[in-house]
Design a protein around this motif. Structure first.
Motif, short mmCIF file in Angstrom:
data_model
loop_
_atom_site.label_atom_id
_atom_site.label_comp_id
_atom_site.label_asym_id
_atom_site.label_seq_id
_atom_site.Cartn_x
_atom_site.Cartn_y
_atom_site.Cartn_z
N CYS A 119 -5.92 2.14 -7.65
CA CYS A 119 -5.85 1.91 -6.21
C CYS A 119 -4.84 0.81 -5.94
O CYS A 119 -4.27 0.24 -6.87
CB CYS A 119 -7.22 1.55 -5.65
SG CYS A 119 -7.84 -0.04 -6.21
N ARG A 120 -4.64 0.50 -4.67
CA ARG A 120 -3.74 -0.58 -4.29
C ARG A 120 -4.50 -1.90 -4.30
O ARG A 120 -5.70 -1.93 -4.09
CB ARG A 120 -3.16 -0.33 -2.90
CG ARG A 120 -2.33 0.93 -2.82
CD ARG A 120 -1.79 1.23 -1.45
NE ARG A 120 -2.77 0.95 -0.41
CZ ARG A 120 -2.48 0.42 0.77
NH1 ARG A 120 -1.25 0.11 1.07
NH2 ARG A 120 -3.42 0.21 1.66
N ILE A 121 -3.78 -2.98 -4.52
CA ILE A 121 -4.41 -4.32 -4.51
C ILE A 121 -5.15 -4.55 -3.20
O ILE A 121 -6.24 -5.10 -3.19
CB ILE A 121 -3.35 -5.41 -4.74
CG1 ILE A 121 -2.80 -5.33 -6.17
CG2 ILE A 121 -3.94 -6.80 -4.49
CD1 ILE A 121 -1.65 -6.26 -6.45
N GLU A 122 -4.55 -4.12 -2.09
CA GLU A 122 -5.17 -4.32 -0.78
C GLU A 122 -6.51 -3.62 -0.65
O GLU A 122 -7.32 -4.00 0.19
CB GLU A 122 -4.23 -3.81 0.34
CG GLU A 122 -2.91 -4.55 0.42
CD GLU A 122 -1.83 -4.02 -0.51
OE1 GLU A 122 -0.70 -4.51 -0.43
OE2 GLU A 122 -2.11 -3.13 -1.35
N GLU A 123 -6.74 -2.61 -1.45
CA GLU A 123 -8.03 -1.92 -1.43
C GLU A 123 -9.09 -2.69 -2.21
O GLU A 123 -10.28 -2.47 -2.01
CB GLU A 123 -7.88 -0.52 -2.00
CG GLU A 123 -7.00 0.40 -1.16
CD GLU A 123 -6.78 1.73 -1.83
OE1 GLU A 123 -7.77 2.45 -2.08
OE2 GLU A 123 -5.61 2.05 -2.13
N LEU A 124 -8.67 -3.59 -3.09
CA LEU A 124 -9.60 -4.38 -3.89
C LEU A 124 -9.95 -5.70 -3.24
O LEU A 124 -11.09 -6.15 -3.34
CB LEU A 124 -9.00 -4.67 -5.28
CG LEU A 124 -8.84 -3.51 -6.24
CD1 LEU A 124 -8.18 -3.98 -7.51
CD2 LEU A 124 -10.19 -2.88 -6.54
#
Length: 63
Positions: A54-59
């Motif tokens: 996933c993208r960092i922004e999703e974490l």
């Protein structure tokens, strides 16, 4: 910084130790990140995103 690491880790059935081993960090580092006590470095954040596909922004969020 808030994060979704515990939920995502549990979804794939990994322990904190398994995630730590995969990333080459200590279990304590994973615990600290999950509890929001430690913000990972950018390279570590990218590795986490790669593990969870996933993208960092999703974490991570700042809210």
């Amino acid at each position: 910084m808030k994060n979704t690491l515990p939920q995502r880790r549990q979804e794939i059935g990994w322990s904190q130790q398994r995630l730590a081993d995969e990333l080459g960090v200590s279990r304590q580092t994973i615990i600290s990140i999950e509890k929001g006590r430690y913000d990972p470095s950018l390279p570590l954040a990218f590795r986490l995103a790669s593990v969870f596909q996933c993208r960092i922004e999703e974490l991570f969020t700042q809210h």
